[in-house]
Design an enzyme around this catalytic site. Structure first.
Site, PDB file in Angstrom:
ATOM      1  N   CYS A  36       0.850  -1.193   0.000  1.00 56.27           N
ATOM      2  CA  CYS A  36       0.000   0.000   0.000  1.00 56.27           C
ATOM      3  C   CYS A  36       0.884   1.241   0.000  1.00 56.27           C
ATOM      4  O   CYS A  36       1.711   1.422   0.905  1.00 56.27           O
ATOM      5  CB  CYS A  36      -0.915   0.019   1.212  1.00 56.27           C
ATOM      6  SG  CYS A  36      -1.861   1.552   1.248  1.00 56.27           S
ATOM      7  N   CYS A  66      -4.069   7.020  -4.165  1.00 52.55           N
ATOM      8  CA  CYS A  66      -3.780   5.586  -4.113  1.00 52.55           C
ATOM      9  C   CYS A  66      -2.412   5.272  -4.745  1.00 52.55           C
ATOM     10  O   CYS A  66      -2.256   5.326  -5.972  1.00 52.55           O
ATOM     11  CB  CYS A  66      -4.878   4.784  -4.811  1.00 52.55           C
ATOM     12  SG  CYS A  66      -4.641   3.002  -4.570  1.00 52.55           S
TER      13      CYS A  66
HETATM   14  O1  PYC Z   1      -2.135   3.726  -1.586  1.00 50.49           O
HETATM   15  O2  PYC Z   1      -1.702   1.780  -2.501  1.00 50.49           O
HETATM   16  C1  PYC Z   1      -2.425   2.551  -1.885  1.00 50.49           C
HETATM   17  C2  PYC Z   1      -3.761   2.072  -1.431  1.00 50.49           C
HETATM   18  C3  PYC Z   1      -4.372   0.902  -1.717  1.00 50.49           C
HETATM   19  C4  PYC Z   1      -5.614   0.917  -1.068  1.00 50.49           C
HETATM   20  C5  PYC Z   1      -5.725   2.103  -0.392  1.00 50.49           C
HETATM   21  N1  PYC Z   1      -4.578   2.801  -0.622  1.00 50.49           N
END
Ligand code: PYC
Length: 330
Positions: free
Chosen positions: A93, A250
């Site tokens: 993550c 993300c």
């Molecule tokens: O930042 O890789 C990320 C992630 C995955 C799910 C929530 N954040």
């Protein structure tokens, strides 16, 4: 004051460009486990209730995210890190690694000199390095070098009787990426209910392809869904776990999208782009190396973003509380 508690957990809460990470240290794990996957499996087998206690209601909520810091498995690494969600675990993550690295520097868990600290993590997806930039003693941004990322396959799925194109791509987790135009919806906070609904269908209908292609892999083969908004340059929302969505751009999704952009000829192999979240926060992504394997371009992306500590707290678990290990309504 008398306070009954069968388990007390010291917690560091952060947010990375809007997305929460609830962080704990956990050392009660056998030494000499061979890799991060064995560490995670051991944690799941013995301590999965800690995940639900930390992240689910009443202490957390359906969108709470976590990071558990454990002893490293590889020489030269600082920690093993595993990434619990409200319903399972991700292999890697980005936003949580940025949050953890900010917290470790800000609270003095790692020593540094000068204006930069590099922290190395063993994750289930592979080794990840985080470079924390420090100004006047404060961490101001973190750049993580993610694992090798690549485009996987173009498929189409049926949603509400329409054939919707989906791009499968990998950036530390698998992503099923769909353009919002094909769904007739913008990536805007007001549309989050519908976006979550579509995200669930996209994940459900894409996972069989990934399972068939990576049958022997130890990777988590459950895709996250990314809905990209063609009306904004690089806006997107990622939905995952039961019914969660990422408030940040993300990290692993930004990496998977970079691999797709390179595959489609929309981003140079030496290029960079800025991915924007549904709330308008941003990560920059720079491709630091690439290679061609069997005609497919594999990239190593570096993702940069910011995180802040929001609270330091002590969680207690009263043995008489019938909901002591959490619950979820979503
Ligand atoms: O930042 O890789 C990320 C992630 C995955 C799910 C929530 N954040």
């Amino acid at each position: 004051m008398s306070l009954k508690s069968e388990l007390t957990l010291d917690v560091i809460d952060t947010h990375t460009e809007g997305e929460p990470t609830r962080i704990i240290f956990w050392n009660d794990i056998p030494k000499n486990l061979p890799d991060a996957l064995s560490v995670r499996n051991y944690f799941i087998q013995h301590y999965d209730y800690i995940r639900t206690t930390l992240l689910q209601e009443p202490r957390g909520h359906k969108d709470q995210f976590g990071a558990v810091l454990l002893p490293p498995v590889n020489p030269g690494s600082n920690y093993t890190v595993i990434y619990p969600t409200t319903d399972s675990y991700l292999d890697m993550c980005g936003h949580a690694t940025i949050g953890v690295s900010t917290a470790l520097v800000a609270l003095g868990y790692v020593e540094y000199e000068g204006s930069e600290k590099v922290i190395t993590y063993d994750t289930v997806a592979g080794t990840v390095k985080a470079r924390v930039r420090v100004e006047n003693g404060e961490p101001v941004s973190v750049s993580i070098v993610d694992v090798k990322s690549y485009f996987v396959k173009k498929i189409s799925i049926d949603i509400e009787g329409k054939s919707i194109p989906v791009n499968i791509s990998y950036g530390g987790n698998f992503y099923a990426i769909v353009e919002s135009d094909s769904l007739g919806i913008g990536v805007e906070p007001a549309n989050i209910g519908k976006l979550l609904e579509y995200g669930k269908i996209i994940r459900e209908k894409s996972k069989q392809t990934i399972r068939e292609m990576y049958r022997d892999s130890k990777k988590n083969l459950e895709p996250l869904a990314m809905i990209t908004d063609s009306r904004h340059d690089y806006r997107a929302v990622v939905t995952f776990a039961g019914n969660s969505f990422d408030r940040s751009p993300c990290g692993t999704g930004t990496a998977a999208r970079a691999a797709l952009l390179v595959h489609d000829g929309k981003l140079d192999v030496n290029g960079q782009y800025t991915n924007e979240s549904i709330i308008g926060s941003r990560f920059t992504c720079r491709i630091i190396s690439s290679e061609k394997v069997n005609g497919n371009i594999i990239i190593v992306p570096e993702i940069t973003g910011r995180a802040w500590i929001t609270q330091l707290c002590k969680i207690i678990v009263n043995p008489e509380d019938p909901l002591k290990h959490g619950f979820l309504v979503q």
